[in-house]
Design a protein around this motif. Sequence first.
Motif, PDB file in Angstrom:
ATOM      1  N   LEU A  11       0.824  -1.214   0.000  1.00 13.52           N
ATOM      2  CA  LEU A  11       0.000   0.000   0.000  1.00 13.52           C
ATOM      3  C   LEU A  11       0.858   1.263   0.000  1.00 13.52           C
ATOM      4  O   LEU A  11       0.586   2.209  -0.734  1.00 13.52           O
ATOM      5  CB  LEU A  11      -0.925   0.020   1.224  1.00 13.52           C
ATOM      6  CG  LEU A  11      -2.182  -0.841   1.114  1.00 13.52           C
ATOM      7  CD1 LEU A  11      -2.965  -0.804   2.426  1.00 13.52           C
ATOM      8  CD2 LEU A  11      -3.076  -0.365  -0.027  1.00 13.52           C
ATOM      9  N   MET A  12       1.912   1.252   0.815  1.00 10.19           N
ATOM     10  CA  MET A  12       2.800   2.417   0.879  1.00 10.19           C
ATOM     11  C   MET A  12       3.525   2.596  -0.446  1.00 10.19           C
ATOM     12  O   MET A  12       3.661   3.715  -0.956  1.00 10.19           O
ATOM     13  CB  MET A  12       3.809   2.239   2.017  1.00 10.19           C
ATOM     14  CG  MET A  12       4.631   3.479   2.287  1.00 10.19           C
ATOM     15  SD  MET A  12       3.600   4.861   2.850  1.00 10.19           S
ATOM     16  CE  MET A  12       4.597   6.257   2.331  1.00 10.19           C
ATOM     17  N   ARG A  13       3.969   1.484  -1.002  1.00 12.74           N
ATOM     18  CA  ARG A  13       4.697   1.548  -2.282  1.00 12.74           C
ATOM     19  C   ARG A  13       3.789   2.133  -3.372  1.00 12.74           C
ATOM     20  O   ARG A  13       4.204   3.007  -4.131  1.00 12.74           O
ATOM     21  CB  ARG A  13       5.164   0.139  -2.663  1.00 12.74           C
ATOM     22  CG  ARG A  13       6.257   0.121  -3.709  1.00 12.74           C
ATOM     23  CD  ARG A  13       6.834  -1.261  -3.884  1.00 12.74           C
ATOM     24  NE  ARG A  13       5.875  -2.217  -4.384  1.00 12.74           N
ATOM     25  CZ  ARG A  13       5.504  -3.336  -3.758  1.00 12.74           C
ATOM     26  NH1 ARG A  13       6.032  -3.644  -2.588  1.00 12.74           N
ATOM     27  NH2 ARG A  13       4.614  -4.153  -4.295  1.00 12.74           N
ATOM     28  N   GLU A  14       2.541   1.649  -3.413  1.00 13.30           N
ATOM     29  CA  GLU A  14       1.593   2.151  -4.435  1.00 13.30           C
ATOM     30  C   GLU A  14       1.314   3.640  -4.242  1.00 13.30           C
ATOM     31  O   GLU A  14       1.186   4.388  -5.211  1.00 13.30           O
ATOM     32  CB  GLU A  14       0.293   1.357  -4.360  1.00 13.30           C
ATOM     33  CG  GLU A  14       0.387  -0.019  -5.014  1.00 13.30           C
ATOM     34  CD  GLU A  14      -0.822  -0.894  -4.696  1.00 13.30           C
ATOM     35  OE1 GLU A  14      -1.908  -0.324  -4.462  1.00 13.30           O
ATOM     36  OE2 GLU A  14      -0.678  -2.129  -4.688  1.00 13.30           O
ATOM     37  N   ALA A  15       1.226   4.077  -2.978  1.00 16.83           N
ATOM     38  CA  ALA A  15       0.959   5.498  -2.707  1.00 16.83           C
ATOM     39  C   ALA A  15       2.108   6.372  -3.222  1.00 16.83           C
ATOM     40  O   ALA A  15       1.881   7.415  -3.845  1.00 16.83           O
ATOM     41  CB  ALA A  15       0.770   5.706  -1.203  1.00 16.83           C
TER      42      ALA A  15
END
Length: 197
Positions: A11-15
């Motif tokens: 999720l952090m990577r996608e953000a």
Amino acid sequence: MSIFVIDDHPLMREAVVMLLRRLRASTQVVELERLASVNKAIAEHGEPELVCLDLKLPDTNGVSGVREIRQMLPDTSLIVLSASPASDYEDLSREAGADAYVEKSAGAAQIAKVLKEFLADEPEDENAPTIPEKLSKRQKQLLVMLDRGLSNRDIAEQLQISEHTVKVHLWRLFRRLNVKSRSQASHLARTAGLLDL
């Protein structure tokens, strides 16, 4: 040019990837979950212009990942995006070679602001590079070495100082010239005739 986002939290990577694509739609963003994938990514995509690195990966400990990235990519801009408070790791990360440290809790606007600084193709007018009236002998040496494409390690060997001292000198030089990167410093040095001083 490409940007590497190294974070094992999907999720952090996608953000971060979404923020980068919003800031620079044309740039290829390469997502990696661990440090071990970096060499393969460099082989496939070439050296990135920017690396966004999480400190806590399955195959890193503390700031060891920063050191490894810096060894592999001595001239690439490196931003640490970490869940750890800056008070715990910012100084250590910078000493290990990071150019910036951002807490993940800072929020999208703050993270985007830092990313934007490192992605600026042309500095904004109020932040335009400035040509100082006088540079020190060491600063002139550094500009010549940057223009020749020398790495921090090469500069350290030639000047017989530590790589950390080179980074401190470069940081001061970039602030003096009001530039963000080696390429901007070299460009300013060439266009302003600083290499002939």
